[in-house]
Each structure stands twice: as structure tokens, then as C-alpha cells.
Design a protein around this motif. Structure first.
Motif, PDB file in Angstrom:
ATOM      1  N   ARG A 190       0.839  -1.211   0.000  1.00 30.49           N
ATOM      2  CA  ARG A 190       0.000   0.000   0.000  1.00 30.49           C
ATOM      3  C   ARG A 190       0.861   1.243   0.000  1.00 30.49           C
TER       4      ARG A 190
ATOM      5  N   GLU B  99      -9.219   7.426  -1.645  1.00 30.08           N
ATOM      6  CA  GLU B  99      -9.946   8.263  -0.686  1.00 30.08           C
ATOM      7  C   GLU B  99      -9.132   8.490   0.585  1.00 30.08           C
ATOM      8  N   ARG B 100      -8.432   7.416   1.030  1.00 31.94           N
ATOM      9  CA  ARG B 100      -7.626   7.557   2.241  1.00 31.94           C
ATOM     10  C   ARG B 100      -6.481   8.550   2.017  1.00 31.94           C
TER      11      ARG B 100
ATOM     12  N   ASP C 204     -10.762  -2.780  -7.947  1.00 33.38           N
ATOM     13  CA  ASP C 204     -11.173  -1.381  -8.098  1.00 33.38           C
ATOM     14  C   ASP C 204     -11.618  -0.793  -6.774  1.00 33.38           C
ATOM     15  N   ASP C 205     -12.308  -1.626  -5.972  1.00 31.27           N
ATOM     16  CA  ASP C 205     -12.777  -1.142  -4.666  1.00 31.27           C
ATOM     17  C   ASP C 205     -11.605  -0.773  -3.775  1.00 31.27           C
ATOM     18  N   GLU C 206     -10.551  -1.604  -3.799  1.00 28.28           N
ATOM     19  CA  GLU C 206      -9.369  -1.330  -2.991  1.00 28.28           C
ATOM     20  C   GLU C 206      -8.680  -0.053  -3.453  1.00 28.28           C
ATOM     21  N   GLU C 207      -8.607   0.146  -4.779  1.00 29.13           N
ATOM     22  CA  GLU C 207      -7.982   1.355  -5.314  1.00 29.13           C
ATOM     23  C   GLU C 207      -8.778   2.587  -4.912  1.00 29.13           C
ATOM     24  N   ASP C 208     -10.121   2.499  -4.998  1.00 30.38           N
ATOM     25  CA  ASP C 208     -10.968   3.635  -4.624  1.00 30.38           C
ATOM     26  C   ASP C 208     -10.799   3.976  -3.152  1.00 30.38           C
ATOM     27  N   ALA C 209     -10.779   2.938  -2.305  1.00 28.38           N
ATOM     28  CA  ALA C 209     -10.630   3.162  -0.867  1.00 28.38           C
ATOM     29  C   ALA C 209      -9.273   3.778  -0.560  1.00 28.38           C
ATOM     30  N   GLU C 210      -8.236   3.279  -1.240  1.00 27.22           N
ATOM     31  CA  GLU C 210      -6.888   3.803  -1.027  1.00 27.22           C
ATOM     32  C   GLU C 210      -6.801   5.251  -1.488  1.00 27.22           C
TER      33      GLU C 210
END
Length: 215
Positions: free
Chosen positions: A48, A106-107, A98-104
Motif C-alpha cells: 500500500r 480516498e484515504r 477497483d474497490d481497494e484502489e478507490d478506498a486507497e
């Protein structure tokens, strides 16, 4: 000296960067020591962090700080990131969903916004001030102008500083007081000030703002 991946993984489990709250040369130093993309399954926190620091590739040379903090993650024992990175493609998703990329994303955005807000909050606030020329007119030529000026200067308000003054002829022996003052705009109301001056009714006929300039 080789990078201690176990120690770095533990460190990044509760932190976003090698040192501090923003990317620095410490991150660049450690980043350059990694020769291949870390395995997300073996080193999720390093993976990450690695992706995040990679997004700053064009800015690496201009990032602040020094590499000193990064030295803490180097040791004499050889680590084995390469083997982990070479796992079968079916088992390792180097890019994540894609969900992991979006969450990352946003973080990361939230971290940058927080850093900006903290920097903005620590920036000294500019105090708006104005220089005002005030004219105070007496009743007639028999008015004690020294007493009039003393009365005016006796007014004390937070954010008000009296300056130089002079007597200006009006005609028929009458002179008006012209006085300069500096006020903090948020603290001093010129209307309130003129009302206070009008209370010296034995000396003051009226007052006017002759000029005003922002500092």
C-alpha cells in the motif's frame, strides 16, 4: 545492507509514512531500496505504501526531510522480498481490485486534506487595519481646543491607537481638530467611536471621517 521487510511492514501497519505525516526523503530512501513491487499478500502495508510513494515519483527529489529515518529499516540480514514478489499471478493481485484502489485513493486524499488544513490552521491570521483621518468641529472660536483634543484622546477601545493631530482653520477664528488614528477593523466601529466623541457635548459640535485607507 539490505532492507528489513518485516520491520518495515510492522512500522507501516500503524503509519502512512516512514517518518512524520507527509512524504519525505526517508520514504524515498526506502522506496529506492525495493527493486520490485512488494507482494500485497505477503506485505500488504508495504505494498500500500509503495503504491502511494510511487505516485510521487516526479516529486521525489523535491520532498522535504532527510533519509536518516529510513536507515532504521536496513540491516545486515538479507530479506526475501523478491521471492514473495515472484508468486504466481493467479495468487497475487499486484494492483488490487477497483474497490481497494478507490478506498486507497480516498484515504490518501483525506490525509492530504488533513495535512493542508493543519498547515492552514497554523498560519498566522492577517489582521485587517485602517488608517483614519478624523475631523472634530467645535461649537465656536471660544471652545477650548486643548480640552477638546484631550477629551477625544481619552477614549480607549481595543484595537484603537491615536496618532498625530493638528488644528485646521475653518474661518472666523474657528479651528477644527484633525486627528489620525489606526483601528483594527474587526474590533473598532467608527460609528461607535463618533458616538463616544459626540458625548463631549461641551466641546464637540460634530465629527466626520475625512479619509480612510486600508493597511
Amino acid at each position: 545492507m539490505s532492507l528489513d521487510f518485516t520491520k518495515l511492514e510492522s512500522h507501516l501497519a500503524s503509519r502512512s509514512y516512514v517518518e512524520g505525516y507527509t512524504p519525505s526523503q526517508a520514504d524515498v530512501h526506502v522506496f529506492k531500496a525495493i527493486t520490485s513491487v512488494p507482494s500485497a499478500s505477503a506485505y500488504p502495508h508495504i505494498a500500500r505504501w509503495y503504491t502511494h510513494i510511487a505516485s510521487y515519483a516526479s516529486e521525489h527529489a523535491s520532498l522535504p526531510g532527510s533519509s536518516t529515518a529510513g536507515e532504521a529499516f536496513f540491516g545486515t540480514a538479507a530479506a526475501a522480498p523478491a521471492a514473495a514478489a515472484e508468486e504466481d499471478d493467479d495468487e497475487v493481485d499486484l494492483f488490487g481490485s477497483d474497490d481497494e484502489e478507490d478506498a486507497e485513493a480516498e484515504r490518501i486524499k483525506a490525509e492530504r486534506v488533513a495535512a493542508y488544513q493543519a498547515k492552514k490552521a497554523n498560519k498566522p491570521k492577517t489582521i485587517a487595519k485602517s488608517v483614519v483621518t478624523l475631523e472634530v468641529k467645535p461649537w465656536d472660536d471660544e471652545t477650548d481646543m486643548a480640552a477638546l483634543e484631550e477629551s477625544v484622546r481619552s477614549i480607549e477601545m481595543e484595537g484603537l491607537v491615536w496618532g498625530a493631530s493638528k488644528l485646521v482653520p475653518v474661518g472666523y477664528g474657528v479651528r477644527k481638530l484633525q486627528i489620525t488614528l489606526v483601528v483594527e477593523d474587526e474590533l473598532v466601529s467608527l460609528d461607535d467611536l463618533q458616538e463616544k466623541i459626540a458625548e463631549f457635548e461641551d466641546y464637540v459640535q460634530s465629527s466626520d471621517i475625512a479619509a480612510m485607507q486600508k493597511l
